[in-house]
Design a protein around this motif. Structure first.
Motif, short mmCIF file in Angstrom:
data_model
loop_
_atom_site.label_atom_id
_atom_site.label_comp_id
_atom_site.label_asym_id
_atom_site.label_seq_id
_atom_site.Cartn_x
_atom_site.Cartn_y
_atom_site.Cartn_z
N GLN A 51 14.54 -13.45 6.71
CA GLN A 51 15.08 -13.57 5.35
C GLN A 51 14.73 -14.90 4.70
O GLN A 51 14.79 -15.03 3.48
CB GLN A 51 16.60 -13.39 5.38
N LYS A 52 14.39 -15.86 5.51
CA LYS A 52 14.04 -17.17 4.97
C LYS A 52 12.84 -17.74 5.72
O LYS A 52 12.61 -17.44 6.89
CB LYS A 52 15.22 -18.13 5.08
N LEU A 53 12.08 -18.55 5.01
CA LEU A 53 10.93 -19.21 5.63
C LEU A 53 11.43 -20.43 6.42
O LEU A 53 12.55 -20.91 6.20
CB LEU A 53 9.94 -19.64 4.55
N PRO A 54 10.65 -20.96 7.34
CA PRO A 54 11.10 -22.07 8.19
C PRO A 54 11.35 -23.34 7.38
O PRO A 54 10.85 -23.50 6.26
CB PRO A 54 9.95 -22.25 9.17
N SER A 55 12.11 -24.24 7.97
CA SER A 55 12.49 -25.47 7.28
C SER A 55 11.29 -26.33 6.93
O SER A 55 11.29 -27.05 5.93
CB SER A 55 13.48 -26.27 8.14
N GLU A 113 8.90 0.21 1.64
CA GLU A 113 8.99 -0.99 0.81
C GLU A 113 8.75 -2.25 1.63
O GLU A 113 8.54 -3.32 1.08
CB GLU A 113 10.35 -1.12 0.12
N GLY A 114 8.88 -2.10 2.93
CA GLY A 114 8.58 -3.24 3.77
C GLY A 114 9.82 -3.94 4.32
O GLY A 114 9.72 -4.95 5.00
N ALA A 115 11.04 -3.44 4.04
CA ALA A 115 12.25 -4.10 4.54
C ALA A 115 12.56 -3.66 5.96
O ALA A 115 12.29 -2.53 6.34
CB ALA A 115 13.42 -3.78 3.62
N TYR A 116 13.15 -4.53 6.73
CA TYR A 116 13.55 -4.22 8.09
C TYR A 116 15.07 -4.17 8.15
O TYR A 116 15.77 -4.99 7.57
CB TYR A 116 13.06 -5.31 9.07
N GLU A 117 15.61 -3.20 8.88
CA GLU A 117 17.05 -3.09 9.05
C GLU A 117 17.51 -3.76 10.34
O GLU A 117 18.68 -4.05 10.51
CB GLU A 117 17.46 -1.60 9.07
N ASP A 118 16.60 -3.99 11.26
CA ASP A 118 16.95 -4.55 12.56
C ASP A 118 17.14 -6.06 12.43
O ASP A 118 16.20 -6.82 12.26
CB ASP A 118 15.83 -4.24 13.56
N VAL A 119 18.40 -6.51 12.54
CA VAL A 119 18.71 -7.92 12.38
C VAL A 119 18.09 -8.75 13.50
O VAL A 119 17.65 -9.87 13.29
CB VAL A 119 20.24 -8.13 12.33
N GLU A 129 -5.28 -22.63 -0.15
CA GLU A 129 -5.02 -21.20 -0.32
C GLU A 129 -3.78 -20.80 0.45
O GLU A 129 -3.59 -21.20 1.60
CB GLU A 129 -6.21 -20.38 0.19
N ILE A 130 -2.93 -19.98 -0.20
CA ILE A 130 -1.73 -19.44 0.44
C ILE A 130 -1.68 -17.95 0.17
O ILE A 130 -1.86 -17.51 -0.98
CB ILE A 130 -0.45 -20.10 -0.10
N GLU A 131 -1.41 -17.16 1.21
CA GLU A 131 -1.23 -15.72 1.06
C GLU A 131 -0.02 -15.26 1.86
O GLU A 131 0.05 -15.48 3.07
CB GLU A 131 -2.47 -14.95 1.52
N LEU A 132 0.95 -14.64 1.20
CA LEU A 132 2.09 -14.02 1.85
C LEU A 132 2.00 -12.52 1.59
O LEU A 132 1.96 -12.09 0.44
CB LEU A 132 3.41 -14.57 1.30
N LEU A 133 1.98 -11.73 2.68
CA LEU A 133 1.78 -10.29 2.56
C LEU A 133 2.87 -9.54 3.31
O LEU A 133 3.09 -9.77 4.50
CB LEU A 133 0.40 -9.91 3.12
N ARG A 134 3.57 -8.66 2.61
CA ARG A 134 4.57 -7.77 3.20
C ARG A 134 5.64 -8.53 3.98
O ARG A 134 5.97 -8.18 5.11
CB ARG A 134 3.89 -6.73 4.08
N CYS A 135 6.18 -9.54 3.37
CA CYS A 135 7.33 -10.26 3.92
C CYS A 135 8.56 -9.73 3.18
O CYS A 135 9.14 -10.41 2.33
CB CYS A 135 7.16 -11.76 3.76
N GLY A 136 8.93 -8.48 3.49
CA GLY A 136 9.85 -7.73 2.66
C GLY A 136 11.27 -8.25 2.60
O GLY A 136 11.97 -7.97 1.63
N ARG A 137 11.73 -9.00 3.60
CA ARG A 137 13.11 -9.48 3.61
C ARG A 137 13.24 -10.91 3.12
O ARG A 137 14.35 -11.40 2.91
CB ARG A 137 13.71 -9.36 5.01
N CYS A 138 12.12 -11.58 2.97
CA CYS A 138 12.15 -12.98 2.53
C CYS A 138 12.70 -13.08 1.12
O CYS A 138 12.20 -12.42 0.20
CB CYS A 138 10.75 -13.57 2.61
N GLN A 139 13.75 -13.90 0.92
CA GLN A 139 14.45 -13.94 -0.35
C GLN A 139 14.12 -15.17 -1.20
O GLN A 139 14.27 -15.13 -2.42
CB GLN A 139 15.97 -13.90 -0.11
N GLN A 140 13.69 -16.23 -0.57
CA GLN A 140 13.44 -17.47 -1.32
C GLN A 140 12.11 -18.07 -0.91
O GLN A 140 11.73 -18.06 0.27
CB GLN A 140 14.57 -18.47 -1.06
#
Length: 569
Positions: A193-197, A157-163, A213-224
């Motif tokens: 989990q979050k994009l930069p400020s 699914e693309g999520a990472y467990e390594d903090v 143009e904007i493309e975000l690909l497989r950023c599995g933990r990004c929440q917002q």
């Protein structure tokens, strides 16, 4: 002006050599996966890297990268990156020389295609036990259902467990601030989990106001996500495999509506929107913010006024999206039933007729229930209904109403489709017909397909028919056919002599038909044929090559003949 910005993320301290190799790996991955193009029939053809960039990559990587060809050997044990120039099957074995590559970091299979032949357990065990330093392992189309527990990977699914990896990526991203004149922004495989400020809240439209143009690909933990809708020049937005995102934006109050003094229109320039594999995406805005009737009315009334192309795929929880009254190309595949086709192509009071011209859809019932005024300008229809058994309802309810406008018809991955002749007689304007991966479909003459009615048909594609032994005899009535593509048909044994009936044929492609061993004499009569492409047809490869191939005399009159064994030939 800055044109593009791609962010590679490394893993801890690296030597100059390791960093150089990683840069080469990025180029290699983009060559095989990012920069590949699909032609109109869906086949993959690779794009070549710029010559100078290719030479630089080879110079930096030296002998650490290898394209493995079938049957060859190699004594260099220092190879770090391997790409296979052939397909692995259930009977394949890992070459013995590769088992000595203890430092192997990349294992790529760009030639692998789905053929229903699962990888043997022996190969799986060899890969795991011998290549302990792997960073990139390509297992696509190998029939692997479960990863062994010994592989220490994420579930992109693309999520990472390594903090620690997440914190590392967030720190790197925070330290990067693109040029304010940037037009293209791409972020791939980001694990934070979050994009930069500099990208969140209202900062994106302040720091990068010129983004197109904007493309975000497989950023599995990004929440917002940032409020992309505030970008005044944004034309293309593509979000793929962002599994943790539930809402595109948390608040709709920043946009111009009666309850706000803001003067920010909603996506003023957006023309293309892609949402794919967003597993938890529920809607554009969080419903919790809609706390009274006036706000709800404003919420619903907002629409993508300039959107022309919309692609929604594998977003099963998405139940609300702003209207798209001017959409011309719409893809709605494996979506929630509440995202109906009629809502996507709504005709407004200011827009008296639908502009929908190209439609790809998997929910056949939704297609049938669509108001007919939304189909009057439909030029292209692609049906991907996995449950579709026949075309009775589509033929009577849809084909009949679009008989004068529909020029292109495709059936893709319709694995339950057995009969599709019903209603085809209405499509008198059809110019292009494509059938792809319809495993149960029988094209033999007893189905009585109305080939004689297709006087306008110019292009025909028959792709991945496991039961196709010979071409249907009815095809010889397509006297105006100009393009014929026959690909991935493992059981096809011959091209019939009546191929000479295609007196207007200008282009023909034979791809991955392993049991074809000869060409008919009728090829000599195809005087208008100026391009013949043959690839991955081992029974024809040497026979069709000039000057001594046994089949060459039949095709030597064709101005451009291309015969390839595989992608690296």
């Amino acid at each position: 002006m800055a044109e593009g910005f791609i962010i590679p993320l490394n893993h801890g301290d690296q030597s100059l050599e390791e960093l150089a190799e990683e840069c080469f790996l990025i180029l290699l991955q983009r060559c095989f996966f990012q920069d590949i193009k699909r032609d109109e029939w869906g086949d993959i053809s690779s794009c070549k890297m710029h010559d100078l960039m290719h030479d630089l990559a080879i110079k930096v990587a030296g002998v650490n990268c290898k394209v493995a060809k079938f049957g060859e050997s190699n004594s260099n044990t220092g190879i770090h990156h391997v790409s296979f120039a052939y397909r692995l099957t259930s009977s394949s074995k890992i070459p013995s020389w590769m088992l000595n590559l203890k430092l192997l970091r990349t294992f790529l299979l760009p030639e692998q295609r789905k053929d229903g032949s699962p990888l043997s357990k022996l190969i799986s065990q060899e890969i795991i036990s011998n290549f302990g330093c792997l960073r990139v392992l390509d297992l696509h189309n190998l029939g692997v259902r479960n990863l062994p527990s010994s592989i220490d990977l994420a579930r992109w699914e693309g999520a990472y467990e390594d903090v620690s990896c997440s914190n590392h990526d967030e720190a790197v991203m925070e330290g990067l601030k693109p040029h304010p004149n940037l037009r293209q922004l791409g972020i791939y495989w980001y694990r934070g989990q979050k994009l930069p400020s500099w990208a969140m809240m209202g900062n994106l439209c302040i720091n990068l106001p010129n983004l197109v143009e904007i493309e975000l690909l497989r950023c599995g933990r990004c929440q917002q996500l940032p409020p992309f809708g505030q970008l005044p020049f944004l034309k293309c937005l593509s979000l793929v495999s962002l599994e943790s995102v539930e809402y595109m934006e948390m608040d709709c109050s920043v946009y111009d509506h009666p309850l706000s003094s803001a003067e920010i229109p909603f996506f003023p320039s957006l023309q293309e929107l892609t949402l794919m594999y967003m597993d938890n995406l529920k809607g554009w805005w969080n419903e919790a913010i809609v706390n009274n009737e006036a706000e709800e009315a404003a919420h619903i009334s907002m629409s993508f006024s300039n959107l022309r192309k919309l692609w929604i795929q594998k977003c099963l929880k998405l139940i609300f999206l702003p209207k798209c009254p001017n959409v011309e190309e719409l893809t709605l595949v494996d979506a929630n039933e509440r995202i109906s086709l009629s809502k996507m192509a709504t005709v407004t009071s200011s827009n008296s007729s639908s502009k929908l011209r190209k439609l790809t859809i998997s929910n056949v019932e939704d297609l049938i229930s669509l108001p007919r005024e939304c189909l009057h300008q439909l030029h292209s229809l692609n049906v991907e209904g996995a449950e579709l058994v026949n075309t009775d309802e589509i033929g009577n309810e849809v084909f009949k109403s679009i008989s004068s406008s529909l020029c292109c018809l495709e059936f893709t991955h319709c694995n339950s489709l057995r009969f599709f002749a019903q209603g085809l007689e209405y499509l008198t304007a059809i110019e292009k017909l494509k059938l792809w991966d319809c495993k149960q479909l029988d094209l033999l003459p007893d189905e009585q397909l109305p080939w004689k009615n297709f006087k306008s048909l110019r292009s025909l594609g028959l792709h991945h028919f496991p039961r196709l032994l010979v071409l249907p005899s009815g095809l010889q009535h397509l006297v105006n056919l100009r393009s014929l593509e026959i690909t991935c048909n493992d059981e096809l044994r011959e091209i019939p002599e009546w191929i000479s009936c295609f007196s207007s044929l200008g282009y023909m492609r034979l791809f991955s038909c392993p049991k074809l061993t000869s060409l008919p004499e009728g090829f000599r009569k195809l005087t208008t044929l100026n391009q013949l492409f043959i690839k991955e047809c081992p029974g024809l490869t040497e026979k069709c090559r000039r000057p001594n191939g046994s089949e060459w005399p039949k095709i030597q009159h064709i101005p451009l003949v291309t015969v390839l064994k595989d992608i690296h030939d």
